[in-house]
Design a protein around this motif. Sequence first.
Motif, PDB file in Angstrom:
ATOM      1  N   GLN A   1      41.504  37.826  31.591  1.00 27.46           N
ATOM      2  CA  GLN A   1      40.387  38.333  32.427  1.00 27.46           C
ATOM      3  C   GLN A   1      39.170  38.738  31.589  1.00 27.46           C
ATOM      4  OE1 GLN A   1      41.686  41.549  34.888  1.00 27.46           O
ATOM      5  NE2 GLN A   1      40.404  41.002  36.632  1.00 27.46           N
ATOM      6  N   HIS A   2      39.067  38.227  30.390  1.00 29.59           N
ATOM      7  CA  HIS A   2      37.936  38.587  29.545  1.00 29.59           C
ATOM      8  C   HIS A   2      36.798  37.576  29.634  1.00 29.59           C
ATOM      9  CE1 HIS A   2      39.479  42.029  26.999  1.00 29.59           C
ATOM     10  NE2 HIS A   2      40.409  41.802  27.898  1.00 29.59           N
ATOM     11  N   ALA A   3      36.954  36.560  30.446  1.00 29.89           N
ATOM     12  CA  ALA A   3      35.890  35.563  30.572  1.00 29.89           C
ATOM     13  C   ALA A   3      34.951  35.946  31.701  1.00 29.89           C
ATOM     14  CB  ALA A   3      36.495  34.198  30.853  1.00 29.89           C
TER      15      ALA A   3
ATOM     16  N   ASN B   1      39.904  45.060  33.319  1.00 30.93           N
ATOM     17  CA  ASN B   1      40.329  43.751  32.827  1.00 30.93           C
ATOM     18  C   ASN B   1      41.817  43.729  32.465  1.00 30.93           C
ATOM     19  OD1 ASN B   1      37.690  43.290  33.149  1.00 30.93           O
ATOM     20  ND2 ASN B   1      37.231  42.624  31.110  1.00 30.93           N
TER      21      ASN B   1
END
Lengths: 373, 477
Positions: free
Chosen positions: B296-298, B393
Amino acid sequence: MNATLSSGALHDAVSHFIRGGGPPAEFDSLALAVHAHQRRTIVAVDAYSAASPTRGSGFLAIPPLPIAAFKLTNLHDGAHRVQKTFESSGTSLESKSRSHYSDVGLELMGAAIDTAAERHLFPGGRQSRVLVLAPPPELAPGLIMAWGMARLVSRYGLAGSDFFIGRNGLDVPRLLRLLNASSTYGVPVTLIGASFGFVHLLDGLAEKGVRLSCAPGSQSLDAGGFKGRSRVVTRDALHAAIHQTFGITRSWNLLGLTEHASQFYDRPERDGETSLRPGRVKSDNPWTRTRVLNPATLLPASPGESGLIAHWDLANVERPMAVLTDDLGIAREDGYEIVGRVNDADAKGCSISLDDFLTRGVASGSSRARQSS
Amino acid sequence: MTNLIDTAWFPRWFDPPKAPPHVLTVTRGQDFVNLSFPVLGPTELERACTGLREARRYLAERPVRAIAETLDSAAAIWLDAERPERRAAIHAISVVTGFSPAMVAHAIDLEQRSSRLPDLLGVLDRELGDHRVIDHFVKVRGRSSLRTTVVGPALIGGVFSANIPALPHLTVLRAFLVKAACLGRVSRGEPVFLAAYARTLAALDPDLADCLFVTWWPPEDLATEAVFLAGIDHLVAYGGDAALSAIARRAPQGLPATWHGHRLGFAFVGKPALEPGPAFDALVRGLAYDFSVFDQHACLAPQALYVEEGGTVTPDALARALSTALIVLAHELPQRHAAPADLAKRRSAYETVRLRQALGEPIRGVSPDWRESPHLEPWVAMTPGQNLKPTPNDRTAWVVPVGSLGDAIALLPSSGVLQCAAVAGITDVDRLTLARSGVTRLCAPGLMGLPSMWWAHDGQPCLSRLVRFCDEEMEPP
């Protein structure tokens, strides 16, 4: 300690403890009494405490309330009429942290400010010319830092002490006149203000090549950090610049939060017969307890480990005394260091880069407080 | 020193700096890597810019198809799971970033799968009408008396972030496709992949690799940054908003730039898709993948799942199914190593949700309680009325029941941070409404993290914005 003391009795007991000191063991019983009072009078404290597991004994049995609570709901105990509300920064009402104070609450905060100042800046109540790089309370009524600095000016300021940020910004010429007088007549100054205010002033003076030599015994105190600022300056760099520009060798940093009536100074170290100098770590006052909590367990971290900082603050009789902040710290043997902060606004999908984290960890140093920005 | 990873790539024409590299040891549990960072100053950067402009002549004379074929071959190499350079990069990137080795391998696969020849030429065709236009004048379709060619900038500068492993090569591809040389400044958080990729290019076509320069300088080295910014013709920058605006302030006025900053994504599931059955099960798996990929870091990752009420499957039931699917998927794509700062961010949000629940808000955790796990387990919470905003995140899903798509749109930010939306159970009219609400990419659940090379990144063309056209008109209008 009777766990069902009234608000007035608690204020008296805590005020006595702050001013006169008391055995450390008394801290726990006072903390538990304050917490019991708050469970009776502040819905959020009771609801959150009821829903939380017990994670320790003594003051550690009191679950620290997430700091977001100050944005979500009214957290005043209602025992005395609210006279003043301080607000943290925030671009919308939703994101503003609000702390309410009654007259007795303000009195207690004043006691905490005085006692802490005498333990660090003004040992023995010694006075100094206090020059403030912040707006006065009448210009910034919601700024807790302004209230605290006005207290220092009134209690410890020699003639000429004043605020130097007005409606038209920083009054550099007037400030320079007083600083020059300090070196000419040998009057020590205490230069205090927001960290970012110092940076602005130092930038301006560096451009003009101004260098001063303040009288021996002069000192500085910066509070707040660089949250949301375009530029981040490390604590060491800031203090080096203060030394270079003003000739001040003793620079303190203060952690203050809108949510707490107490402030947290660098640990004082003996510097000669009558003076103190700031150490490298933050430390507690006798009436506060700070722990870096392991985020996985919410138990106190061991020295060298990092986690979330929580404060238990007796001076918060009428507001939640135990607060889980969003500051990241490292536990040390004799205190703690602040290394950054958890901030939803920073947690941005595409933008989380470890580079940011590394930079932030290095750059934030220990200088920050929401109240300054 | 063993296990030394060189984070720089210098072309053959560049005399390496005299200063020895700075070696940084990064440990992760029992594992470690030694990273070698170049020590370059303004003088070397100036030489790099001048040399790259010279080297770029090779690109100008080479047909774009031939360039793309080399890039395609490089992609094939990086997709080969047995290649030692890939295995070494996966190990090093995993140690440095904390992403699991499986996730790093997955990221490399995703990035390289969309870097094959048909996609490389296809995106040129999409944006420029005909990929050959970059080689010579080509007749413009629809007007026989009009010919055109395009000219790319001489030198594209890239400033990269660390949130997606193996992403920076995309900027190199785009530069080479418009026949620009590329000077990239890697992130200290993921400095491994780009130099490794450059070494692959050098093995395939040394002259092409001579048009690429990969380095790093400390964030506070503004003198070197100034030479970089003054020496390039177009800047492509990835990073946080504060970092990007700081660079923008320091960049020369008028420097063309492409900024890839903070963006928010979400998912919306309408009533028609909320019918039990295999399609619904696939939908849940797709959503779980979207919330999990790159942890979920994009920018493409969803932060919230809006679910229309009134379907056969309720928002609560979908949230529970998603929680289970996230846990299952974590076996295949394990989570990142949890640093204290990550855990602290999660804990702060977690305790705030518990507080709001205790205060009587209709908000509640769906995933198992978090007492003392040192891992970032997937976390699903029901958060009615939640505006779209960043979660902590690491596979956090905030599920928001809504009466309609319109109610969900009302919870979206009005500024330009919207990006990707996974949608199911909506009409084409709904899709148009989302486009007009600021969404720049729509896809089915399961595809949020998989954009193709063809994607108009952040709603903008990626190649045509880099070039200028030169038309030749042979007839009056």
